[in-house]
Design a protein around this motif. Structure first.
Motif, short mmCIF file in Angstrom:
data_model
loop_
_atom_site.label_atom_id
_atom_site.label_comp_id
_atom_site.label_asym_id
_atom_site.label_seq_id
_atom_site.Cartn_x
_atom_site.Cartn_y
_atom_site.Cartn_z
N GLN A 81 10.30 -113.50 30.59
CA GLN A 81 11.20 -112.53 30.09
C GLN A 81 12.41 -113.19 29.30
O GLN A 81 13.67 -112.74 29.38
CB GLN A 81 12.14 -111.90 31.32
CG GLN A 81 11.20 -110.94 32.33
CD GLN A 81 10.71 -109.62 31.60
OE1 GLN A 81 11.57 -109.19 30.76
NE2 GLN A 81 9.40 -109.10 31.67
N ALA A 82 12.07 -114.41 28.88
CA ALA A 82 12.99 -115.24 28.12
C ALA A 82 13.63 -114.58 26.93
O ALA A 82 14.81 -115.24 26.71
CB ALA A 82 12.27 -116.63 27.58
N HIS A 83 13.07 -113.66 26.63
CA HIS A 83 13.63 -112.94 25.53
C HIS A 83 14.98 -112.07 25.95
O HIS A 83 15.91 -111.69 24.97
CB HIS A 83 12.79 -111.92 24.79
CG HIS A 83 12.13 -110.95 25.48
ND1 HIS A 83 11.08 -111.13 26.59
CD2 HIS A 83 12.52 -109.51 25.72
CE1 HIS A 83 11.03 -110.25 27.36
NE2 HIS A 83 11.49 -108.97 26.73
N ARG A 84 15.10 -111.74 27.28
CA ARG A 84 16.25 -111.14 27.52
C ARG A 84 17.00 -111.46 28.93
O ARG A 84 17.93 -111.15 29.30
CB ARG A 84 15.75 -109.72 27.81
CG ARG A 84 14.58 -109.37 28.87
CD ARG A 84 14.67 -107.71 29.14
NE ARG A 84 13.80 -107.54 29.84
CZ ARG A 84 13.28 -106.26 30.43
NH1 ARG A 84 14.24 -105.56 30.42
NH2 ARG A 84 12.38 -105.90 31.33
N ALA A 85 16.38 -112.65 29.53
CA ALA A 85 16.94 -112.99 30.64
C ALA A 85 16.99 -114.82 30.50
O ALA A 85 16.03 -115.38 30.26
CB ALA A 85 16.23 -112.83 31.84
N GLU A 86 18.09 -115.41 30.69
CA GLU A 86 18.32 -116.79 30.67
C GLU A 86 18.79 -117.20 32.00
O GLU A 86 19.57 -116.87 32.62
CB GLU A 86 19.25 -116.88 29.63
CG GLU A 86 19.76 -118.58 29.64
CD GLU A 86 20.88 -118.87 28.65
OE1 GLU A 86 21.13 -120.16 28.29
OE2 GLU A 86 21.79 -117.89 28.14
N VAL A 87 17.94 -118.34 32.36
CA VAL A 87 18.15 -118.75 33.72
C VAL A 87 19.21 -120.10 33.62
O VAL A 87 19.24 -121.03 32.74
CB VAL A 87 17.11 -119.59 34.53
CG1 VAL A 87 17.58 -120.21 35.67
CG2 VAL A 87 16.02 -118.59 34.72
N VAL A 88 20.70 -119.75 34.00
CA VAL A 88 21.74 -120.53 33.84
C VAL A 88 22.17 -121.54 34.84
O VAL A 88 22.87 -122.45 34.89
CB VAL A 88 22.99 -119.59 33.44
CG1 VAL A 88 22.71 -118.56 32.38
CG2 VAL A 88 23.39 -118.81 34.47
N ALA A 89 21.59 -121.40 35.90
CA ALA A 89 22.01 -122.20 37.31
C ALA A 89 20.80 -121.76 38.34
O ALA A 89 20.16 -121.06 38.32
CB ALA A 89 23.15 -121.86 37.91
#
Length: 347
Positions: free
Chosen positions: A24-32
């Motif tokens: 889902q990297a096109h709409r979700a970014e793991v920030v922490a």
């Protein structure tokens, strides 16, 4: 982009949640990422190119303000961590079991707001195309009335598995294979056959040195009149997850272990014809969860849906430990098994 944080960096996070998030990297970014073990969370963040690592959930929520938090922590932490995330404005996707009691489930629900954020639990078997197709056929009556079901979780876990301190204890896992293993299969059963009304059960500690059961068995009556048997075991050398659904006009079966695609389903009926082939798993559920988040709608397996599965677990334990049948309507705040899965009793 949807900002995501992962809390708990053990095997379930690495093996299931991170691959699903990568898809889902096109709409979700793991920030922490968060873990009480500083070395482990730093290594996890480095491995997965996550920009921030924390040892405090509170500090992470204040600093990062994520939209969604994946809770991959032991069960005894879920209720408080979910509540804190919701009150900070973050949606929650929590590993099973959602909590240790119905009282804790209601505490989580109280922290949700009418328009979100919401807390959903990982019950990924609902989301494969086979399960979707069976629910559709059930809902429109294509197969006739649902009548009988068998739900078997026959898994194997040796003594070493239970050396993890929080496993198979009422105060930290909430139960044995009923809560930690079979719950996946009977959640899928509930998603197809609907609300349950009464349960009669037995549970035993036959071979493992645990505080909770290592086997449980139950007979369940549903609100629509259908009946089902449920078996939960961690003593079965030939492992299998098996569900059989008998309708007036067809039988549909699912044989798998930890996940399925259309090839694991079978039926003698020409009516069985899933239109697509989507495997069950974290990938499939996360896709639906993110869709709900983007629309601002309550996601599947949250709220009443999530509670119904926990009610069945509580009812099973209540019946097994008291030797009495239990109705779903019995499990109110005044019932001893509302506050703990063992109702204060010993197995």
């Amino acid at each position: 982009m949807i900002r995501v944080a992962v809390v708990g960096t053990g095997g379930i996070a690495s093996g299931c949640h991170m691959p699903a998030l990568a898809a889902q990297a096109h709409r979700a970014e793991v920030v922490a990422a968060v873990d009480v073990d500083a070395d482990r969370v730093k290594a996890f963040a480095a491995e997965h190119s996550i920009p921030a690592a924390y040892t405090s959930l509170t500090e992470m929520l204040e600093a990062e303000r994520p939209d969604l938090v994946h809770l991959c922590t032991p069960p005894f932490l879920h209720a408080e961590q979910a509540r804190e995330c919701l009150e900070a404005g973050a949606w929650v996707w929590c590993e099973k079991p959602l909590a240790l009691s119905l009282a804790q489930v209601d505490t989580i629900a109280a922290a949700e707001s009418e328009a979100g954020p919401y807390c959903s639990v990982v019950f990924q078997h609902r989301f494969g195309s086979g399960a979707r197709h069976l629910r559709a056929l059930t809902a429109d009556g294509t197969l006739g009335r649902p009548l009988v079901a068998q739900c078997v979780t026959a898994w194997f876990r040796n003594d070493a598995y239970f050396e993890v301190p929080w496993r198979a204890k009422w105060a930290t896992e909430g139960g044995g294979p009923t809560m930690g293993h079979g719950i996946h299969q009977f959640d899928l059963l509930l998603s197809v056959f609907g609300e349950w009304s009464e349960i009669r059960a037995m549970a035993g500690r036959l071979a493992r040195h645990t505080e909770t059961e290592d086997v449980s068995m139950a007979i369940v009556r549903f609100a629509n009149g259908a009946m089902a048997s449920i078996t939960n075991s961690v003593l079965s050398p030939r492992e299998e997850s098996y569900l059989r659904f008998d309708y007036e006009q067809a039988t549909v079966e699912l044989r798998h272990l930890y996940g399925y695609d259309n090839g694991n389903w079978s039926s003698e009926s020409e009516l069985w014809s899933p239109p697509e082939n989507i495997a069950s798993g974290h990938h499939a559920q996360l896709d639906e969860l993110l869709n709900s988040l983007e629309r601002g709608e309550r996601p599947a397996v949250s709220g009443p849906e999530a509670r119904a599965t926990m009610e069945l677990a509580a009812g099973l334990y209540a019946s097994a430990l008291t030797g009495q049948p239990v109705k779903r309507s019995d499990l109110t705040p005044g019932h001893p098994f509302y506050h703990g899965m063992n109702g204060g009793l010993s197995l």
